[in-house]
Scaffold this motif. Structure first.
Motif, PDB file in Angstrom:
ATOM      1  N   GLU A 123      -2.854   2.327   6.452  1.00  0.00           N
ATOM      2  CA  GLU A 123      -2.757   3.632   6.819  1.00  0.00           C
ATOM      3  C   GLU A 123      -2.189   4.688   5.968  1.00  0.00           C
ATOM      4  O   GLU A 123      -2.968   5.739   5.835  1.00  0.00           O
ATOM      5  CB  GLU A 123      -2.026   3.657   7.908  1.00  0.00           C
ATOM      6  N   ARG A 124      -1.198   4.382   5.075  1.00  0.00           N
ATOM      7  CA  ARG A 124      -0.887   5.483   3.852  1.00  0.00           C
ATOM      8  C   ARG A 124      -1.956   5.246   2.857  1.00  0.00           C
ATOM      9  O   ARG A 124      -2.110   6.537   2.494  1.00  0.00           O
ATOM     10  CB  ARG A 124       0.602   4.795   3.673  1.00  0.00           C
ATOM     11  N   TYR A 125      -2.358   4.403   2.494  1.00  0.00           N
ATOM     12  CA  TYR A 125      -3.366   4.418   1.467  1.00  0.00           C
ATOM     13  C   TYR A 125      -4.644   5.328   2.002  1.00  0.00           C
ATOM     14  O   TYR A 125      -5.037   5.994   1.105  1.00  0.00           O
ATOM     15  CB  TYR A 125      -3.870   3.045   1.205  1.00  0.00           C
ATOM     16  N   LYS A 127      -4.607   7.898   4.108  1.00  0.00           N
ATOM     17  CA  LYS A 127      -4.043   8.966   4.156  1.00  0.00           C
ATOM     18  C   LYS A 127      -3.953   9.650   2.844  1.00  0.00           C
ATOM     19  O   LYS A 127      -4.563  10.704   2.763  1.00  0.00           O
ATOM     20  CB  LYS A 127      -2.832   9.168   4.738  1.00  0.00           C
TER      21      LYS A 127
END
Length: 183
Positions: A123-125, A127
């Motif tokens: 999810e962070r990647y 984003k």
């Protein structure tokens, strides 16, 4: 299943040549055990292990006929089946079921936590990629797949550039198989 395939091949060979009657009995019994095990593979794990424990390979009786080459082929097929069986026994059923269940229950929270870590990372990647307007190779693959699925009927391909000769990623294989039907 390959174990059944090799045992069937050995049995067919033994049945096709006179003099292997003693082998036929052994091969039929072994094939029945292997087929029974294959049928049980869709059942709960305990039953699969029980089916695997029922399989055994007796020593074949001596062959004194003249068809030594046929005998060697039969033994070769049977040995391949035995090897598959032994590999399954040594890799999947190395512990008894109770120990496996105990270990799975102990590992479940750890595996669940690792799954959540991977999910948070992805999810962070995603984003960060979106913020910086970056695409990676996986993004290109998924874009190609969506185009292929949406426009398969209208797609005309003149050239195809591959990243590597032997694709091991399933999405690349899927794309190639579907593009092949379009070309």
């Amino acid at each position: 299943n390959m174990m059944c395939y090799y045992l069937k091949s050995a049995l067919e060979l033994a049945e096709s040549v006179y003099g292997f009657e003693k082998y036929i009995q052994y091969l039929q019994t072994e094939l029945e055990m292997a087929e029974n095990c294959a049928i049980r593979c869709s059942l709960p794990f305990r039953r699969i292990q029980q089916a695997m424990q029922e399989i055994h390979f007796e020593k074949l009786p001596p062959y004194r006929g003249e068809e030594k080459e046929i005998k060697e082929q039969i033994v070769h097929f049977r040995n391949k089946a035995k090897k598959i069986f032994e590999d399954i026994q040594q890799t999947i059923f190395i512990y008894n079921i109770d120990n496996m269940e105990k270990h799975m229950k102990q590992l479940y929270p750890i595996i669940k936590y690792l799954g959540n870590v991977v999910k948070m990372f992805m999810e962070r990647y995603q984003k960060i990629k979106k913020e910086k307007r970056i695409l990676d190779f996986g993004d290109y693959e998924h874009f190609c797949l969506s185009v292929l699925l949406e426009e398969k009927a209208h797609l005309k391909i003149s050239y195809l550039l591959m990243q590597q000769k032997n694709c091991s990623k399933s999405i690349q294989k899927y794309l190639l198989m579907n593009i092949k039907t379009v070309i």
